[in-house]
Design a protein around this motif. Structure first.
Motif, PDB file in Angstrom:
ATOM      1  N   ASN A 125      -1.767   6.134  -9.659  1.00  0.00           N
ATOM      2  CA  ASN A 125      -1.402   7.238  -8.758  1.00  0.00           C
ATOM      3  C   ASN A 125      -1.352   6.835  -7.284  1.00  0.00           C
ATOM      4  N   MET A 126      -1.637   5.570  -6.976  1.00  0.00           N
ATOM      5  CA  MET A 126      -1.472   5.078  -5.595  1.00  0.00           C
ATOM      6  C   MET A 126      -0.239   4.187  -5.476  1.00  0.00           C
ATOM      7  N   SER A 127       0.357   3.821  -6.645  1.00  0.00           N
ATOM      8  CA  SER A 127       1.452   2.846  -6.590  1.00  0.00           C
ATOM      9  C   SER A 127       2.575   3.158  -7.588  1.00  0.00           C
TER      10      SER A 127
ATOM     11  N   MET B  89      -9.328   0.533  15.213  1.00  0.00           N
ATOM     12  CA  MET B  89      -8.542   0.833  14.001  1.00  0.00           C
ATOM     13  C   MET B  89      -7.970  -0.464  13.443  1.00  0.00           C
ATOM     14  N   PRO B  90      -8.231  -0.776  12.185  1.00  0.00           N
ATOM     15  CA  PRO B  90      -7.670  -2.028  11.649  1.00  0.00           C
ATOM     16  C   PRO B  90      -6.148  -2.066  11.755  1.00  0.00           C
ATOM     17  N   GLU B  91      -5.514  -0.909  11.621  1.00  0.00           N
ATOM     18  CA  GLU B  91      -4.043  -0.872  11.670  1.00  0.00           C
ATOM     19  C   GLU B  91      -3.516  -1.273  13.038  1.00  0.00           C
TER      20      GLU B  91
ATOM     21  N   ARG C 214     -13.098   9.749  -2.180  1.00  0.00           N
ATOM     22  CA  ARG C 214     -13.805  10.292  -3.339  1.00  0.00           C
ATOM     23  C   ARG C 214     -15.081   9.487  -3.609  1.00  0.00           C
ATOM     24  N   LYS C 215     -14.933   8.158  -3.532  1.00  0.00           N
ATOM     25  CA  LYS C 215     -16.111   7.295  -3.753  1.00  0.00           C
ATOM     26  C   LYS C 215     -17.199   7.594  -2.741  1.00  0.00           C
ATOM     27  N   ARG C 216     -16.808   7.754  -1.486  1.00  0.00           N
ATOM     28  CA  ARG C 216     -17.796   7.996  -0.421  1.00  0.00           C
ATOM     29  C   ARG C 216     -18.489   9.351  -0.606  1.00  0.00           C
TER      30      ARG C 216
ATOM     31  N   GLY D  36       5.339  -0.998   8.213  1.00  0.00           N
ATOM     32  CA  GLY D  36       4.140  -0.291   8.652  1.00  0.00           C
ATOM     33  C   GLY D  36       3.069  -1.199   9.217  1.00  0.00           C
ATOM     34  N   ASP D  37       1.828  -0.894   8.886  1.00  0.00           N
ATOM     35  CA  ASP D  37       0.709  -1.531   9.593  1.00  0.00           C
ATOM     36  C   ASP D  37      -0.472  -1.870   8.679  1.00  0.00           C
ATOM     37  N   VAL D  38      -0.191  -2.097   7.417  1.00  0.00           N
ATOM     38  CA  VAL D  38      -1.308  -2.340   6.488  1.00  0.00           C
ATOM     39  C   VAL D  38      -1.621  -3.839   6.429  1.00  0.00           C
ATOM     40  N   ASN D  39      -2.679  -4.199   5.729  1.00  0.00           N
ATOM     41  CA  ASN D  39      -3.061  -5.614   5.682  1.00  0.00           C
ATOM     42  C   ASN D  39      -1.957  -6.478   5.088  1.00  0.00           C
TER      43      ASN D  39
ATOM     44  N   GLY E  58      -0.015  -5.889  -4.316  1.00  0.00           N
ATOM     45  CA  GLY E  58      -1.087  -5.369  -5.177  1.00  0.00           C
ATOM     46  C   GLY E  58      -2.272  -4.851  -4.372  1.00  0.00           C
ATOM     47  N   GLN E  59      -2.085  -4.645  -3.045  1.00  0.00           N
ATOM     48  CA  GLN E  59      -3.180  -4.059  -2.243  1.00  0.00           C
ATOM     49  C   GLN E  59      -3.597  -2.718  -2.845  1.00  0.00           C
ATOM     50  N   HIS E  60      -2.635  -1.895  -3.183  1.00  0.00           N
ATOM     51  CA  HIS E  60      -2.916  -0.674  -3.956  1.00  0.00           C
ATOM     52  C   HIS E  60      -2.434  -0.911  -5.383  1.00  0.00           C
ATOM     53  N   TYR E  61      -3.237  -0.509  -6.334  1.00  0.00           N
ATOM     54  CA  TYR E  61      -2.991  -0.879  -7.731  1.00  0.00           C
ATOM     55  C   TYR E  61      -3.180   0.282  -8.705  1.00  0.00           C
ATOM     56  N   ASP E  62      -3.886   1.349  -8.295  1.00  0.00           N
ATOM     57  CA  ASP E  62      -4.027   2.500  -9.202  1.00  0.00           C
ATOM     58  C   ASP E  62      -2.641   3.088  -9.476  1.00  0.00           C
TER      59      ASP E  62
ATOM     60  N   ALA F  30      -7.729  13.691  -2.751  1.00  0.00           N
ATOM     61  CA  ALA F  30      -8.617  12.708  -2.106  1.00  0.00           C
ATOM     62  C   ALA F  30      -8.249  11.273  -2.466  1.00  0.00           C
ATOM     63  N   HIS F  31      -8.107  10.455  -1.443  1.00  0.00           N
ATOM     64  CA  HIS F  31      -7.908   9.005  -1.589  1.00  0.00           C
ATOM     65  C   HIS F  31      -9.114   8.438  -2.366  1.00  0.00           C
ATOM     66  N   PRO F  32      -8.905   7.401  -3.193  1.00  0.00           N
ATOM     67  CA  PRO F  32     -10.031   6.856  -3.967  1.00  0.00           C
ATOM     68  C   PRO F  32     -11.229   6.478  -3.092  1.00  0.00           C
ATOM     69  N   ARG F  33     -10.927   5.945  -1.913  1.00  0.00           N
ATOM     70  CA  ARG F  33     -12.008   5.556  -0.997  1.00  0.00           C
ATOM     71  C   ARG F  33     -12.846   6.777  -0.593  1.00  0.00           C
TER      72      ARG F  33
ATOM     73  N   LEU G 180      -7.790  12.849   3.960  1.00  0.00           N
ATOM     74  CA  LEU G 180      -8.661  12.053   4.836  1.00  0.00           C
ATOM     75  C   LEU G 180      -8.907  10.709   4.188  1.00  0.00           C
ATOM     76  N   HIS G 181      -8.695   9.632   4.924  1.00  0.00           N
ATOM     77  CA  HIS G 181      -9.059   8.336   4.344  1.00  0.00           C
ATOM     78  C   HIS G 181      -9.432   7.288   5.370  1.00  0.00           C
ATOM     79  N   ARG G 182      -9.326   7.619   6.671  1.00  0.00           N
ATOM     80  CA  ARG G 182      -9.629   6.609   7.698  1.00  0.00           C
ATOM     81  C   ARG G 182     -11.097   6.206   7.599  1.00  0.00           C
TER      82      ARG G 182
ATOM     83  N   ALA H 168       0.836  -1.201   0.000  1.00  0.00           N
ATOM     84  CA  ALA H 168       0.000   0.000   0.000  1.00  0.00           C
ATOM     85  C   ALA H 168       0.873   1.254   0.000  1.00  0.00           C
ATOM     86  N   ARG H 169       0.265   2.335  -0.451  1.00  0.00           N
ATOM     87  CA  ARG H 169       1.004   3.600  -0.651  1.00  0.00           C
ATOM     88  C   ARG H 169       1.990   3.938   0.475  1.00  0.00           C
ATOM     89  N   PRO H 170       1.573   3.878   1.769  1.00  0.00           N
ATOM     90  CA  PRO H 170       2.536   4.307   2.799  1.00  0.00           C
ATOM     91  C   PRO H 170       3.734   3.360   2.966  1.00  0.00           C
TER      92      PRO H 170
END
Ligand code: UD1
Length: 365
Positions: A43-45, A128-130, A242-244, A95-98, A37-41, A237-240, A205-207, A9-11
């Motif tokens: 502009n995210m990777s 927090m999932p992280e 923007r979608k929301r 870090g702390d991603v999935n 491949g958790q992040h795949y766009d 804006a993070h894709p998540r 913001l993306h949490r 993921a990005r971070p």
């Protein structure tokens, strides 16, 4: 020594780059880079790989998005045969991603040594999932590389033996130090932030806690629209997120909502911002290093050193606190800070030193 790096993921990307670079200088080290491949766009990777000079991954697991269980499980299923086949001596996770916790679970069960870069951080908030990812990964890791003293203390309290803990400083700051000169040359306005005045607030913001709840997200956007009356708001804006915003039909008014920015452009904008408003972990640290005031839209932080030493202020869910802190910034009375020890651009080298000093261990597979 055959070293695996697992990122997803990005971070993760700004953290792996300095460690890859430092280990490239060492003898008898073979490195394999795996992207889950958790992040795949792009502009995210991809753009982060280019700007940070990270080589193309040797393996891409292409897991994509999904629920936590699905994404974590998919990473585990696809990673296991790669580890079995390539037999790394040690696997580094970031870090702390999935992707971090999934890798730790796979390697621990195969008896493969694990190094965790950015160990020991705790928000003490298990919603927090992280935080779950951090707790599990640190229990399973063999080498724990911490960015600050609070990390060491948390690990010791959780029963991790002192000989596994190495305070190396903040690897993400290594990338910042290296690319800040390039970032400062990026011009504002960039094509995506046309007409941006000299003074502005940079927002991310993306949490899930902030953006997945329509009432909460609406409240935050209303606060930002209020900020925007005094200070232009630029909001990559993070894709998540923007979608929301679209899904909930929320009003973005005059906010400059733009696509996620590449690392260098974002760093350039951050280094010149009047204030940063964020719920990210990494940006709390970057703004502390840069001495830019940071208002964190969270009730807690796993990076307390950014509050005790740095420029970070937790404004939580209280719009009144955001308003008050912003007025302080606009009045030239923002919180001043200092850079924490070992956030000096050399953390990756310290990790490499420790890694090559480790006895060669063959995995028990
Ligand atoms: C993940 C990390 C979080 C980190 C953040 C940085 C976990 C649990 N969370 O959160 O700690 O701060 O990355 O960005 O690992 N999406 C895209 N394109 C992409 C990636 C994601 O459109 O390239 C969208 C998808 O709708 C996806 C959603 O964003 O479902 C969330 O992605 P996900 O990887 O599940 O978590 P992040 O919110 O990105």
């Amino acid at each position: 020594m055959n070293i695996f790096h697992i990122v997803g993921a990005r971070p993760n990307f700004m953290k792996v780059a300095p460690v890859l670079n430092a280990l490239r200088e060492r003898e008898n080290v073979v490195q394999t880079l795996v992207h889950t491949g958790q992040h795949y766009d792009v502009n995210m990777s991809d753009v982060f790989f280019q700007q940070l000079g990270i080589p193309a991954p040797d393996v891409n697991l292409a897991v994509g998005s999904g629920s936590h269980a699905k994404q974590t499980a998919e990473i585990m299923i696809r990673l296991e045969p790669v580890v079995l086949e390539r037999q790394p001596d040690i696997v580094l996770v970031y870090g702390d991603v999935n992707s971090t916790v999934a890798t730790a679970l796979v390697c621990a069960k195969l008896g493969v040594k694990i190094g965790h870069v950015e160990a020991g951080l705790r928000s003490f908030d298990r919603t927090m999932p992280e935080e779950i990812n951090r707790l599990v990964t640190d229990q399973l890791a063999d080498l724990l590389f911490t960015p600050s003293e609070d990390g060491d203390e948390n690990l010791r309290r959780e029963g991790i033996p002192a000989e596994k803990i190495f305070r190396v400083g903040n690897v993400m700051i290594d990338s910042l130090v290296r690319l800040l000169p390039a970032a400062q040359k990026t011009l504002v306005p960039t094509t995506r932030t046309e007409g941006l005045p000299e003074r502005y607030a940079l927002v991310t913001l993306h949490r899930p806690a902030n953006v997945d709840d329509s009432v909460r997200l609406k409240g935050i956007l209303e606060s930002l629209l209020e900020v925007n009356r005094d200070l232009a708001v630029v909001f990559p804006a993070h894709p998540r997120t923007r979608k929301r915003i679209e899904e909930f039909g929320l009003d973005r008014g005059q906010l400059r909502v733009v696509d996620p920015l590449p690392y260098v452009e974002f760093l350039g904008l951050q280094s010149r911002a009047t204030v940063v408003i964020t719920d990210s972990g990494g940006i709390q640290e970057e703004s502390t290093y840069l001495g830019i005031p940071c208002l964190t839209v969270r009730e807690n932080t796993e990076r307390p050193v950014t509050v005790s030493m740095g420029t970070n202020v937790l404004v939580g869910r209280d719009p009144e606190k955001l308003r008050r802190e912003l007025s302080r910034v606009l009045a030239g009375k923002a919180k001043q800070g200092t850079v924490p020890p070992l956030w000096d651009g050399h953390a990756g080298e310290r990790i490499a030193d420790i890694m090559v000093g480790q006895p060669r261990m063959k995995a028990v597979i």
